[in-house]
Design an enzyme around this catalytic site. Sequence first.
Site, PDB file in Angstrom:
ATOM      1  CG  HIS A  14       6.570   1.387 -11.315  1.00  0.00           C
ATOM      2  ND1 HIS A  14       5.889   0.422 -12.019  1.00  0.00           N
ATOM      3  CD2 HIS A  14       5.935   1.490 -10.121  1.00  0.00           C
ATOM      4  CE1 HIS A  14       4.882  -0.021 -11.300  1.00  0.00           C
ATOM      5  NE2 HIS A  14       4.880   0.603 -10.138  1.00  0.00           N
ATOM      6  CG  ASP A  29       6.065  -2.532  -4.880  1.00  0.00           C
ATOM      7  OD1 ASP A  29       5.322  -1.556  -4.730  1.00  0.00           O
ATOM      8  OD2 ASP A  29       6.434  -2.958  -6.003  1.00  0.00           O
ATOM      9  CG  HIS A  31       4.075  -5.794  -6.998  1.00  0.00           C
ATOM     10  ND1 HIS A  31       2.956  -6.541  -7.316  1.00  0.00           N
ATOM     11  CD2 HIS A  31       3.694  -4.499  -7.125  1.00  0.00           C
ATOM     12  CE1 HIS A  31       1.949  -5.732  -7.625  1.00  0.00           C
ATOM     13  NE2 HIS A  31       2.372  -4.478  -7.509  1.00  0.00           N
ATOM     14  CD  GLU A  65       6.823   2.005  -6.408  1.00  0.00           C
ATOM     15  OE1 GLU A  65       5.815   1.575  -5.843  1.00  0.00           O
ATOM     16  OE2 GLU A  65       7.416   1.341  -7.302  1.00  0.00           O
ATOM     17  CD  GLU A 125       3.061   0.465  -3.383  1.00  0.00           C
ATOM     18  OE1 GLU A 125       3.545   0.637  -4.512  1.00  0.00           O
ATOM     19  OE2 GLU A 125       2.014  -0.188  -3.166  1.00  0.00           O
TER      20      GLU A 125
HETATM   21  O1  G3P Z   1       3.649   3.390  -5.925  1.00  0.00           O
HETATM   22  C1  G3P Z   1       3.077   3.467  -7.185  1.00  0.00           C
HETATM   23  C2  G3P Z   1       2.797   2.101  -7.779  1.00  0.00           C
HETATM   24  O2  G3P Z   1       3.904   1.278  -7.577  1.00  0.00           O
HETATM   25  C3  G3P Z   1       1.579   1.447  -7.178  1.00  0.00           C
HETATM   26  O3  G3P Z   1       1.226   0.277  -7.830  1.00  0.00           O
HETATM   27  O4  G3P Z   1       1.033  -2.181  -7.892  1.00  0.00           O
HETATM   28  O5  G3P Z   1       2.935  -1.086  -9.026  1.00  0.00           O
HETATM   29  O6  G3P Z   1       2.852  -1.173  -6.562  1.00  0.00           O
HETATM   30  P1  G3P Z   1       2.070  -1.101  -7.829  1.00  0.00           P
HETATM   31 MG    MG Z   2       4.612  -0.043  -6.045  1.00  0.00          MG
END
Ligand code: G3P
Ligand code: MG
Length: 249
Positions: free
Chosen positions: A14, A43, A56, A41, A116
């Site tokens: 993550h 952002d 993020h 993953e 993302e």
């Molecule tokens: O993509 C899954 C997760 O990353 C979504 O929440 O706020 O950590 O981007 P966040």
């Molecule tokens: Mg995310």
Amino acid sequence: MSWPRWNYSRYIAHRCGGALAPENTLAGLHLAARLGFRAVEFDVMLSADGAPLLIHDETLERTTDGGGRVAETPLLRLCQLDAGRQHHRAYAGERLPTLQQTLDACRALGLAANIEIKPATGFEAETGTAVGRLIERSAQDWQGVPLLFSSFSETALAAARAAAPALPRALLVEAIPADWRERLQQLECLALHCAARHLQAEQVAEIAAAGYPLACYTVNRPEDAERLFAYGVAAVFTDRLDLFDPLRE
Ligand code: G3P
Ligand code: MG
């Protein structure tokens, strides 16, 4: 041009390196690869001048030594910020990577990438379009790199689809909405991503029966991951790269 389908590694690091490295950085990406993760993953948001880069929050304070809004700061300035020291001084000097640099690193490291799309408020379509165009422009470079778009913003996902129609998409939600099936069909999504904490076994069974892989965030205890996999969840996003052994898959 046809894109590889998301291979759905069960464990997805993550925000690149999870809790072990500064989030959304190349240091995290390298760490994930060293620990055996095959999927990450991260952002992606736009700078004031429209460049997609990894971050993020809509503001800079939490993760960098800068301040103000990402969407009001030009790329040149964003790339000068320290995005590592706040995590640990060992990471001082780490930068916010551009999407292009990140994808180049994923290719070099053999990592699948869940991009993302995280638009700043008001920039939903613009962000989806910019990210989609970047991928579409350099499509040849990504052969063999499994890529997947996801977003909480259906506007961003629709724009990404228009710019890069063949790239697989996942709809991101917190709790699974009653009309999940219609929403996935509307955007021709490959998968659904949701928060683990709201999830019921019956919902997983229904979604799996419809043929959609379900991935859950953020799962930081191996016993929770095992329970979710037993329900039929396809993958989990985790911050605890130290507690999961992706080589066990
Ligand atoms: O993509 C899954 C997760 O990353 C979504 O929440 O706020 O950590 O981007 P966040
Ligand atoms: Mg995310």
